[in-house]
Design a protein around this motif. Structure first.
Motif, PDB file in Angstrom:
ATOM      1  N   ASN A  27       0.858  -1.115  -0.260  1.00 29.98           N
ATOM      2  CA  ASN A  27       0.061  -0.024  -0.058  1.00 29.98           C
ATOM      3  C   ASN A  27       0.962   1.241   0.021  1.00 29.98           C
ATOM      4  OD1 ASN A  27      -2.565  -1.153   0.120  1.00 29.98           O
ATOM      5  ND2 ASN A  27      -2.182  -1.841   2.167  1.00 29.98           N
ATOM      6  N   LYS A  28       0.388   2.290  -0.598  1.00 31.59           N
ATOM      7  CA  LYS A  28       1.094   3.606  -0.388  1.00 31.59           C
ATOM      8  C   LYS A  28       1.304   4.050   0.924  1.00 31.59           C
ATOM      9  CE  LYS A  28       0.635   8.077  -3.020  1.00 31.59           C
ATOM     10  NZ  LYS A  28       0.005   9.003  -3.833  1.00 31.59           N
ATOM     11  N   GLY A  29       2.503   4.813   0.938  1.00 34.02           N
ATOM     12  CA  GLY A  29       3.121   5.180   2.248  1.00 34.02           C
ATOM     13  C   GLY A  29       3.503   4.127   3.238  1.00 34.02           C
ATOM     14  N   GLU A  30       3.533   2.757   2.639  1.00 38.56           N
ATOM     15  CA  GLU A  30       3.946   1.740   3.747  1.00 38.56           C
ATOM     16  C   GLU A  30       5.298   1.386   3.681  1.00 38.56           C
ATOM     17  OE1 GLU A  30       3.193  -3.136   3.576  1.00 38.56           O
ATOM     18  OE2 GLU A  30       1.599  -1.866   3.011  1.00 38.56           O
ATOM     19  N   LEU A  31       5.864   0.907   4.717  1.00 39.89           N
ATOM     20  CA  LEU A  31       7.266   0.368   4.708  1.00 39.89           C
ATOM     21  C   LEU A  31       6.987  -1.055   4.985  1.00 39.89           C
ATOM     22  CD1 LEU A  31      10.521   1.749   6.238  1.00 39.89           C
ATOM     23  CD2 LEU A  31      10.214  -0.636   6.151  1.00 39.89           C
ATOM     24  N   ARG A  32       7.427  -1.901   4.032  1.00 38.71           N
ATOM     25  CA  ARG A  32       7.377  -3.312   3.949  1.00 38.71           C
ATOM     26  C   ARG A  32       8.810  -4.031   4.172  1.00 38.71           C
ATOM     27  NH1 ARG A  32       3.669  -7.113   2.031  1.00 38.71           N
ATOM     28  NH2 ARG A  32       2.172  -5.502   2.588  1.00 38.71           N
ATOM     29  N   SER A 162      12.859  11.763  -6.735  1.00 41.18           N
ATOM     30  CA  SER A 162      11.354  11.813  -6.226  1.00 41.18           C
ATOM     31  C   SER A 162      10.614  10.491  -6.400  1.00 41.18           C
ATOM     32  CB  SER A 162      10.831  12.696  -6.680  1.00 41.18           C
ATOM     33  OG  SER A 162      11.519  14.132  -6.382  1.00 41.18           O
ATOM     34  N   PRO A 163      11.144   9.228  -6.270  1.00 37.06           N
ATOM     35  CA  PRO A 163      10.419   8.152  -6.481  1.00 37.06           C
ATOM     36  C   PRO A 163       9.227   7.784  -5.586  1.00 37.06           C
ATOM     37  CG  PRO A 163      12.184   7.537  -5.196  1.00 37.06           C
ATOM     38  CD  PRO A 163      12.331   9.058  -5.661  1.00 37.06           C
ATOM     39  N   ASP A 164       8.234   7.144  -6.130  1.00 37.63           N
ATOM     40  CA  ASP A 164       7.007   6.939  -5.318  1.00 37.63           C
ATOM     41  C   ASP A 164       7.192   5.697  -4.591  1.00 37.63           C
ATOM     42  OD1 ASP A 164       5.400   9.035  -6.299  1.00 37.63           O
ATOM     43  OD2 ASP A 164       4.718   7.711  -8.333  1.00 37.63           O
ATOM     44  N   LEU A 165       8.127   4.741  -5.069  1.00 40.88           N
ATOM     45  CA  LEU A 165       8.540   3.402  -4.395  1.00 40.88           C
ATOM     46  C   LEU A 165       9.925   3.488  -4.517  1.00 40.88           C
ATOM     47  CD1 LEU A 165       7.896   0.491  -3.190  1.00 40.88           C
ATOM     48  CD2 LEU A 165       7.840  -0.241  -5.689  1.00 40.88           C
ATOM     49  N   LEU A 166      10.488   2.977  -3.127  1.00 37.06           N
ATOM     50  CA  LEU A 166      12.064   2.957  -2.895  1.00 37.06           C
ATOM     51  C   LEU A 166      12.336   1.366  -2.600  1.00 37.06           C
ATOM     52  CD1 LEU A 166      11.221   5.944  -1.695  1.00 37.06           C
ATOM     53  CD2 LEU A 166      13.585   5.932  -1.309  1.00 37.06           C
ATOM     54  N   LEU A 167      13.097   0.891  -3.353  1.00 34.83           N
ATOM     55  CA  LEU A 167      13.631  -0.572  -3.099  1.00 34.83           C
ATOM     56  C   LEU A 167      14.943  -0.467  -2.476  1.00 34.83           C
ATOM     57  CD1 LEU A 167      12.704  -2.242  -6.526  1.00 34.83           C
ATOM     58  CD2 LEU A 167      11.136  -1.806  -4.610  1.00 34.83           C
ATOM     59  N   MET A 168      14.875  -0.973  -1.252  1.00 32.16           N
ATOM     60  CA  MET A 168      16.265  -1.046  -0.358  1.00 32.16           C
ATOM     61  C   MET A 168      16.893  -2.276  -0.418  1.00 32.16           C
ATOM     62  SD  MET A 168      16.910   2.144  -0.059  1.00 32.16           S
ATOM     63  CE  MET A 168      16.058   3.991  -0.131  1.00 32.16           C
ATOM     64  N   GLY A 192       5.154   7.182   4.608  1.00 36.69           N
ATOM     65  CA  GLY A 192       4.124   7.900   4.383  1.00 36.69           C
ATOM     66  C   GLY A 192       4.216   8.627   3.274  1.00 36.69           C
ATOM     67  N   ASP A 193       5.287   9.731   3.078  1.00 34.51           N
ATOM     68  CA  ASP A 193       5.602  10.463   1.971  1.00 34.51           C
ATOM     69  C   ASP A 193       6.057   9.435   0.824  1.00 34.51           C
ATOM     70  OD1 ASP A 193       4.841  12.691   3.012  1.00 34.51           O
ATOM     71  OD2 ASP A 193       6.824  13.300   3.634  1.00 34.51           O
ATOM     72  N   HIS A 194       6.732   8.494   1.209  1.00 34.42           N
ATOM     73  CA  HIS A 194       7.383   7.334   0.316  1.00 34.42           C
ATOM     74  C   HIS A 194       6.895   5.882   0.809  1.00 34.42           C
ATOM     75  CE1 HIS A 194       9.954  10.431  -1.784  1.00 34.42           C
ATOM     76  NE2 HIS A 194      10.329  10.905  -0.561  1.00 34.42           N
ATOM     77  N   THR A 195       6.836   5.123  -0.328  1.00 35.74           N
ATOM     78  CA  THR A 195       6.611   3.862   0.027  1.00 35.74           C
ATOM     79  C   THR A 195       7.827   3.042  -0.125  1.00 35.74           C
ATOM     80  OG1 THR A 195       4.507   3.931  -1.091  1.00 35.74           O
ATOM     81  CG2 THR A 195       5.244   1.835  -0.691  1.00 35.74           C
ATOM     82  N   LEU A 196       8.346   2.047   0.877  1.00 37.59           N
ATOM     83  CA  LEU A 196       9.639   1.374   0.821  1.00 37.59           C
ATOM     84  C   LEU A 196       9.328   0.052   0.812  1.00 37.59           C
ATOM     85  CD1 LEU A 196      10.028   4.173   2.817  1.00 37.59           C
ATOM     86  CD2 LEU A 196      12.242   3.628   2.655  1.00 37.59           C
ATOM     87  N   ILE A 197      10.260  -0.796   0.107  1.00 36.02           N
ATOM     88  CA  ILE A 197      10.404  -2.179   0.334  1.00 36.02           C
ATOM     89  C   ILE A 197      11.763  -2.517   0.777  1.00 36.02           C
ATOM     90  CG2 ILE A 197      10.182  -4.547  -0.574  1.00 36.02           C
ATOM     91  CD1 ILE A 197       8.170  -3.412  -2.749  1.00 36.02           C
TER      92      ILE A 197
END
Length: 247
Positions: A27-32, A162-168, A192-197
């Protein structure tokens, strides 16, 4: 609101199955956080999302669009940024120059720098410097930064797009305890501002940042939930964590 949806994803190399019918919704804004033993398919999943590898079957939906057949660069332009385990910075350039060359999503870093100078790059630069905490290192050549500072710089370089989704991928690998704690603060500021996996093995770090944890095993979805749910899950304990649980 769903940002990323993976449906029945498969990846094989000949007879070797690496991803086996994976389903995942972010989901948007989530850190998974993605957890699992070596060979579980975590990094391959990141590769398939980012276009670094091609699926064998299945669909990757991002913002309602099937991106699973797009090139890596096309996916970057859609709003997905990635940080790899080994930092990729320009060691001969300063922190400032590294961030300027990362502004935008063009393949040519010098075109990005030109774009930075012509648009609202300065505001983005100030925001990113504030997040990664390298304000006193802006004129320092990247090659002399500490390991932690180099990792933070690369996180900043991804943020400049300025990505919507960051993969780390294992962002705290090789960090000291103090550096790891600072990194957790950076990630919590991004939620919140970004979504992260985030693929990570350091469970103390995962405890600090994760909204939801997905555990993978042999290329499949095994379990999902908050940290307490995962710690208590008997199937997870059996196949991955061992009888004594998460440490």
């Amino acid at each position: 609101m769903r940002l990323l949806e993976i449906k029945d994803l498969h990846k094989s190399y000949g007879d070797t199955v690496v991803i086996d019918g994976l389903n995942l919704t972010i989901n948007k804004g989530e850190l998974r956080c993605l957890l699992g033993p070596n060979g579980a398919g975590k990094t391959t999943t990141m590769d398939l999302i980012s276009g670094r590898q091609r699926k064998s079957a299945g669909v990757v939906m991002f913002n309602g669009e099937d991106i699973s057949s797009l090139s890596e660069h096309q996916i970057v332009r859609r709003g997905i940024g990635r940080k790899f385990q080994v930092p990729a910075v320009f060691k001969d350039l300063t922190v400032r120059d590294n961030l300027e060359t990362s502004f935008g999503t063009r393949k040519d870093p010098f075109q990005n720098m030109t774009s930075f100078q012509r648009s609202n790059g300065l505001k983005r630069f100030d925001d990113v410097i504030g997040i990664i905490g390298l304000g006193d290192r802006m004129n320092t050549v990247a090659g002399v930064l500490s390991h932690g500072e180099t990792q933070w710089l690369e996180i900043g370089m991804v943020l400049m797009q300025s990505p919507d989704l960051l993969l780390m991928d294992e962002p705290t690998a090789g960090m000291t305890e103090k550096e790891t704690m600072k990194t957790s603060k950076i990630f919590n500021a991004l939620k919140g501002d970004h979504t992260l996996i985030v693929v990570e093995h350091d469970m103390s770090f995962v405890r600090e940042i994760a909204d939801v944890i997905t555990v993978m095993h042999q290329g499949k979805w095994l379990a999902e939930g908050g940290i307490e749910d995962i710690e208590k899950n008997p199937v997870v304990r059996e196949v991955y964590l061992g009888a004594e649980g998460i440490h």
